[in-house]
Design a protein around this motif. Structure first.
Motif, mmCIF file in Angstrom:
data_model
loop_
_atom_site.group_PDB
_atom_site.id
_atom_site.type_symbol
_atom_site.label_atom_id
_atom_site.label_comp_id
_atom_site.label_asym_id
_atom_site.label_seq_id
_atom_site.Cartn_x
_atom_site.Cartn_y
_atom_site.Cartn_z
ATOM 1 N N LEU A 220 0.847 -1.189 0.000
ATOM 2 C CA LEU A 220 0.000 0.000 0.000
ATOM 3 C C LEU A 220 0.886 1.244 0.000
ATOM 4 O O LEU A 220 1.664 1.461 0.929
ATOM 5 N N ASP A 221 0.772 2.033 -1.038
ATOM 6 C CA ASP A 221 1.541 3.269 -1.137
ATOM 7 C C ASP A 221 0.725 4.417 -0.566
ATOM 8 O O ASP A 221 -0.115 5.005 -1.233
ATOM 9 N N ARG A 222 0.953 4.684 0.679
ATOM 10 C CA ARG A 222 0.264 5.778 1.362
ATOM 11 C C ARG A 222 1.264 6.441 2.291
ATOM 12 O O ARG A 222 2.361 5.936 2.486
ATOM 13 N N SER A 223 0.892 7.561 2.879
ATOM 14 C CA SER A 223 1.813 8.284 3.747
ATOM 15 C C SER A 223 2.240 7.396 4.925
ATOM 16 O O SER A 223 1.471 6.570 5.414
ATOM 17 N N MET A 224 3.485 7.585 5.364
ATOM 18 C CA MET A 224 4.028 6.748 6.421
ATOM 19 C C MET A 224 4.862 7.597 7.368
ATOM 20 O O MET A 224 6.066 7.764 7.183
ATOM 21 N N ILE A 240 -1.532 -5.410 8.670
ATOM 22 C CA ILE A 240 -0.934 -4.338 7.874
ATOM 23 C C ILE A 240 0.193 -3.736 8.700
ATOM 24 O O ILE A 240 -0.031 -3.336 9.847
ATOM 25 N N VAL A 241 1.404 -3.684 8.125
ATOM 26 C CA VAL A 241 2.540 -3.136 8.868
ATOM 27 C C VAL A 241 3.286 -2.120 8.001
ATOM 28 O O VAL A 241 3.361 -2.270 6.776
ATOM 29 N N PRO A 242 3.843 -1.087 8.634
ATOM 30 C CA PRO A 242 4.643 -0.110 7.889
ATOM 31 C C PRO A 242 6.056 -0.629 7.685
ATOM 32 O O PRO A 242 6.719 -1.054 8.632
ATOM 33 N N GLY A 247 9.508 1.766 1.994
ATOM 34 C CA GLY A 247 8.669 2.875 1.555
ATOM 35 C C GLY A 247 7.236 2.517 1.276
ATOM 36 O O GLY A 247 6.521 3.270 0.614
ATOM 37 N N HIS A 248 6.763 1.376 1.769
ATOM 38 C CA HIS A 248 5.354 1.019 1.576
ATOM 39 C C HIS A 248 4.849 0.248 2.789
ATOM 40 O O HIS A 248 5.624 -0.282 3.588
ATOM 41 N N PRO A 290 -8.758 1.500 -2.300
ATOM 42 C CA PRO A 290 -8.138 1.886 -3.581
ATOM 43 C C PRO A 290 -6.638 1.636 -3.652
ATOM 44 O O PRO A 290 -6.073 1.553 -4.743
ATOM 45 N N GLN A 291 -5.980 1.515 -2.490
ATOM 46 C CA GLN A 291 -4.537 1.296 -2.477
ATOM 47 C C GLN A 291 -4.162 -0.165 -2.748
ATOM 48 O O GLN A 291 -2.979 -0.474 -2.938
ATOM 49 N N VAL A 292 -5.136 -1.067 -2.744
ATOM 50 C CA VAL A 292 -4.858 -2.490 -2.939
ATOM 51 C C VAL A 292 -4.668 -2.734 -4.432
ATOM 52 O O VAL A 292 -5.605 -3.094 -5.150
#
Length: 345
Positions: A220-224, A240-242, A247-248, A290-292
């Motif tokens: 998932l490409d989202r803010s981290m 779900i893990v950062p 970077g994802h 939508p990130q999937v």
């Protein structure tokens, strides 16, 4: 005469098994063999996430060993990076007691009553949010390559060579390699990962009833933010893990495609994979659907009990199988390796 031991499979389980064998049996002649470069099978595509959970006492012991083992390994191998992560479990009230029983510390996870500004996802109303604690991830492919490099100083490593057949002798085992070489050894550890049912050794492994399941994880490409935390959904066997260094975010869910073969499984997330993953995520974080889009695909070996198998095979008991970690190869590999090495004493 030095005892000759071969380890077939240079993934995380095979490399750790070889490492344990050379430590415990320093006079043995150890050979590690892989059909590819070390770590390029299931290990390369592993999420590499550790969390302190287990469905049984045996698995919890293995998971507990993982924490201490990898911490010590990171201390001895400066290039190995373990990335600590904060992880919260989103637990339905009726499942909380079961979840706490599966924790290594016997249910000591503390409840989080107020949303934390580090939290990346909301959680459904009525669900408990538990701080799991003591979690980390690493790049398993990198780890395996580091281990195989160190093993070359104490064992023979043969990569890019397939084991075509395994045959018992009266006092040992003969391995026929794809190069035409016949390797005569006293004992063999089979750690083939999802190639457990390969024709080369199927006569020995078939009674184990191990099945191969497709494994899919999404990126998932989202803010981290630097303080980002992960979320686990135990009822769904998903998390779900950062992954700050990559970077994802990594979203792992339970795919339901069984009886695949690793040599026929090519990269490519299917529409069915995405729909299945979205169905799970929609119940917890609809905004993330939508990130999937992107991710990784491979497969893993699952035992009937969903617990790892470490056992002697064949009439002579000179063949040991180590694997079928059921999607937890990295997390349980130290325990599996130690158990396999003990059978060789």
């Amino acid at each position: 005469m030095r005892e000759r031991i071969a380890v077939v499979g240079a993934g995380i389980i095979g490399c750790l098994a070889a490492r344990e064998i050379v430590e415990r049996l320093p006079m043995a002649d150890v050979t590690l063999i892989d059909r590819d470069l070390p770590g390029l099978g299931a290990s390369e595509r592993s999420a590499g996430v550790h969390f302190p959970l287990g469905r049984s006492d045996r698995v919890r012991r293995m998971a507990a060993l993982c924490e201490a083992y990898y911490t010590a390994l990171a201390d001895s191998i400066p290039a190995l990076r373990l990335h600590p992560i904060a992880l919260y479990a989103v637990v339905a009230p009726q499942f909380e007691a079961v979840f706490r029983e599966r924790l290594i510390d016997g249910g000591g996870a503390s409840r989080v009553h107020q949303p934390n500004n580090r939290s990346f996802l909301p959680w459904p109303q009525g669900f408990a949010l538990l701080d799991v604690g003591r979690c980390h991830y690493t790049d398993v492919g990198v780890l395996v390559r580091l281990l195989s490099r160190l093993l070359r100083d104490r064992a023979t490593v043969i990569d890019g060579v397939n084991v075509e057949s395994v045959a018992e002798r009266s006092e040992g085992v003969t391995l026929t390699l794809s190069t035409g070489e016949r390797l005569e050894v006293d004992r063999v550890v089979l750690a083939p990962g999802p190639w457990v049912n390969a024709a080369s050794w199927r006569e020995f492994t078939e009674p184990l009833n191990v099945r191969i399941k497709k494994v899919v994880s999404f990126h998932l490409d989202r803010s981290m933010p630097a303080e980002a935390v992960g979320m686990m959904f135990p009822q769904e066997d998903a998390f779900i893990v950062p992954m700050q260094d990559r970077g994802h975010w990594l979203y792992s869910y339970t795919n339901t495609e069984w009886d695949v073969t690793p040599d026929d499984l090519h990269c490519g997330i299917s529409d069915a994979n995405r729909r299945e993953a979205v169905d799970v995520l929609r119940g917890y974080a609809a905004d993330e659907v939508p990130q999937v889009r992107a991710g990784r695909v491979f497969c893993d070996a699952y035992s009937p009990s969903r617990e790892p198998i470490v056992t002697e095979l064949g009439h002579s008991k000179n063949i040991i199988f180590a694997g079928a970690a059921s999607g937890s190869g990295y997390r349980l590999a130290p325990g599996i390796a130690v158990a396999a090495a003990r059978l060789l004493h």
